[in-house]
Each structure stands twice: as structure tokens, then as C-alpha cells.
Enzyme design. Structure first.
Site, PDB file in Angstrom:
ATOM      1  N   CYS A  24      41.356  34.879  35.732  1.00 48.60           N
ATOM      2  CA  CYS A  24      39.940  34.841  35.801  1.00 48.60           C
ATOM      3  C   CYS A  24      39.353  33.666  35.458  1.00 48.60           C
ATOM      4  O   CYS A  24      38.010  33.419  35.521  1.00 48.60           O
ATOM      5  CB  CYS A  24      39.597  36.316  34.760  1.00 48.60           C
ATOM      6  SG  CYS A  24      40.301  37.835  35.402  1.00 48.60           S
TER       7      CYS A  24
ATOM      8  N   HIS B  85      32.038  35.011  33.359  1.00 54.21           N
ATOM      9  CA  HIS B  85      33.022  36.039  34.487  1.00 54.21           C
ATOM     10  C   HIS B  85      32.768  37.395  33.865  1.00 54.21           C
ATOM     11  O   HIS B  85      32.435  38.049  33.250  1.00 54.21           O
ATOM     12  CB  HIS B  85      34.299  35.448  33.836  1.00 54.21           C
ATOM     13  CG  HIS B  85      35.331  36.741  34.232  1.00 54.21           C
ATOM     14  ND1 HIS B  85      35.558  36.877  35.408  1.00 54.21           N
ATOM     15  CD2 HIS B  85      36.287  37.415  33.554  1.00 54.21           C
ATOM     16  CE1 HIS B  85      36.612  37.777  35.563  1.00 54.21           C
ATOM     17  NE2 HIS B  85      36.886  38.068  34.403  1.00 54.21           N
TER      18      HIS B  85
ATOM     19  N   ASN C 190      35.098  43.054  38.919  1.00 53.93           N
ATOM     20  CA  ASN C 190      35.939  41.998  38.388  1.00 53.93           C
ATOM     21  C   ASN C 190      36.665  41.321  39.535  1.00 53.93           C
ATOM     22  O   ASN C 190      37.722  41.703  40.028  1.00 53.93           O
ATOM     23  CB  ASN C 190      37.056  42.207  37.214  1.00 53.93           C
ATOM     24  CG  ASN C 190      37.384  41.068  36.571  1.00 53.93           C
ATOM     25  OD1 ASN C 190      37.304  39.946  37.453  1.00 53.93           O
ATOM     26  ND2 ASN C 190      38.200  41.233  35.695  1.00 53.93           N
TER      27      ASN C 190
END
Length: 319
Positions: free
Chosen positions: A112, A246, A276
Site C-alpha cells: 500500500c 492512503h 482500499n
């Protein structure tokens, strides 16, 4: 020499998977997912739609926004956890599809945090004069790694891609990448990982996560990375116009904002509609805020992320 961000682009698969649809597949509900994550829906790549396909579409939009062509690009970095193949790099496929005949193209894996790591890497190439114009991409078909019976992970993730064009300029003034900060602590690799791989099981594997532990680490390390990026630039965090985090979980976004005293109206949040998207989440959120007019040229933007590894980092950029 400063790496100036000339253009941003993004791509989302057309298939939208809602919480209500997920509730038919796994023991969950729209209310349960929203309360714990803030997510309402996510985009899922179609059968046969590859990570490179998403990256190519996002890259073309970024090039158009930047006013640049394939002949201008001499560095392509694709941040991804879901490459098309074990090798060659997904970036090589992107390079060929865009008809770029020069320079280098490679993948970068920091889960990520991948886009932040890729941005920092490209910035170093440009600052050292080893490239002139870079295409930095975060692209994922993360849905292919999910265990659709594990409600602790399958409700979180989606697919997508975002890209930026960076150009080395000696007369950029105060525009461009001002500072970056990246870190890894491999001692925490078991908190978030995929239980497969070519050298271990010869299978792709599925995502496994200890959610509460990741949440605690995220708030602490993300906050620290943001403060460090600002300190390196000798900029007060209060001077930042926009925060582009993020998009892991709305509770993490809120927790970091509270810890640092950041007004919620300065935080770009797309987690509700994107979920996500791992390495794609920061450039997807950045492009969303540029497209709707919130982020304007000349404004100071702080991006951050935390991912498996554990990895984390931040980048301060004046557009």
C-alpha cells in the site's frame, strides 16, 4: 533540480461491488462494513482485465493532463502488489503499450506504500539527472488476492490505478517534490501479508491481516512520517493545503487527523467509493481532488501511506 508534477490521471474498472452484494457472499452487512471502515463500494476488475490494462489507461490520462507524449518519457515505475506475471515487469508491458522506446521501466513492491516509494525513487532519478521525465504509477487488481470467505479482508479492498507525470526542471521555483520519507520494518511482516509466492508455495496465496495491530501501527507510523516529511522541508504541517492519505480505512484517516490536529475538511477521502486499492489509492485520491477542483496549482499537498512489510512513508509536493 526539482521533480515537478505535471499531470495526474486515474482509471477505475466499470464493475462496482456494493456492500449489499458482498453481504450475499459473506457473513457481513452494509452497516457492519460502513461502521468499521467507512467503505460503501469498491471497483472490481473484469475477467481478463489485467493490472497493466488499468495502468495503461491511467497513464494515458496523466500524459494528456501533463501535455506530454510517449517520446518524452524515459522512466516508468509501476508500484504494484499484483503484477500481470512473475516476470517480466508490468512496467515493461506499460512501456510497450504506450510506445515508449527509450529509458528504463521496472516494478516496485511496497504494497500500500508503493506509490510513495515509487515517487521517492523517481524523484531521486530525476534529481541526479539519470532521467528527465518519469511516469509513476500505482496499479492493482487486488481483488485477485482476496479470500472471499474472510470478511475481515474481502470487504476492504478494490481495484484501480493512478498515475502522475514528473519532469526534472531547474527553474521550477517552489513547485515540485519538496521532500520524501520512506521506511520499512520487516519485523512486523506477519501483521499483513499474502500466504503464497513463487519461492515458497508456487501459488499466489491470499491476503492475511491482523487488523487491530495494523490499525495501531498505521496511526503511529503515518503520523510520524508526515511530521518527518514536513520537518525535512522546514514546513509547518499547518501550512499544508491538502492531505492525501492512503485510503485504507476511514477510522485510520480520522485517527491520524485527530492525532495531528488536522481539520477534516483538508483531508481527501475516497475510501467510501474506492475501498482500499493498495498502491493505487493515493494517486486515485489525488486525481479525484484535482478533477473536482479542490486541489489547485501552487498548493502544498502531503501524501502518506502504510502497507505490508510493514512499510510507510510520506511525500510533500507543491503542484
Amino acid at each position: 533540480m526539482r521533480s515537478v508534477m505535471l499531470g495526474v490521471g486515474s482509471y477505475l474498472p466499470t464493475r462496482v461491488l456494493t456492500n449489499a452484494e458482498l453481504a450475499k457472499r459473506v457473513d457481513t452487512s452494509d452497516e457492519w462494513i460502513r461502521e468499521r471502515t467507512g467503505i460503501r463500494q469498491r471497483h472490481i476488475a473484469a475477467e481478463g482485465e489485467r493490472t497493466s490494462d488499468l495502468a495503461i489507461d491511467a497513464s494515458r490520462k496523466a500524459l494528456e493532463a501533463a501535455g506530454r507524449e510517449a517520446k518524452d518519457i524515459d522512466l516508468i515505475i509501476v508500484a504494484t502488489t499484483t503484477p500481470d506475471l512473475t516476470f517480466p515487469a508490468t512496467a515493461a508491458r506499460v512501456q510497450a503499450a504506450l510506445d515508449v522506446h527509450q529509458g528504463a521501466a521496472f516494478d516496485l513492491q511496497a504494497v500500500c506504500s508503493g506509490f510513495i516509494f515509487a515517487l521517492a525513487t523517481a524523484d531521486n532519478f530525476l534529481a541526479r539527472g539519470q532521467a528527465k521525465t518519469a511516469l509513476v504509477i500505482g496499479a492493482e487488481t487486488f481483488s485477485r488476492l482476496l479470500d472471499w470467505e474472510d470478511r475481515g479482508t474481502c470487504v476492504l479492498f478494490g481495484d484501480g490505478a493512478g498515475a502522475v507525470v514528473l519532469e526534472a526542471q531547474a527553474d521550477a521555483g517552489d513547485r515540485g517534490v519538496i521532500s520524501t520519507f520512506i521506511r520499512t520494518d520487516g519485523r512486523m511482516h506477519d501483521l499483513l501479508y499474502v500466504d503464497g509466492g513463487p519461492s515458497q508455495t508456487q501459488t499466489t496465496g491470499k491476503v492475511r491481516m491482523i487488523g487491530n495491530a495494523v490499525f495501531r501501527q498505521a496511526v503511529e507510523h503515518i503520523s510520524g512520517a508526515m511530521l518527518e516529511a514536513c520537518a525535512r522541508a522546514q514546513v509547518s504541517i499547518d501550512a499544508v493545503d491538502w492531505f492525501v492519505p492512503h485510503q485504507a480505512n476511514q477510522r485510520i484517516l480520522d485517527g491520524v487527523a485527530r492525532k495531528l490536529g488536522i481539520p477534516v475538511d483538508k483531508v481527501v477521502s475516497t475510501v467510501g467509493v474506492h475501498g482500499n486499492t493498495s498502491a493505487a489509492s493515493v494517486p486515485l485520491a489525488l486525481d479525484a481532488a484535482v478533477q473536482d477542483g479542490r486541489i489547485k496549482p501552487g498548493q502544498l499537498v502531503l501524501m502518506e501511506a502504510l502497507g505490508g512489510g510493514l512499510t510507510w512513508g510520506a511525500a510533500l509536493v507543491r503542484l
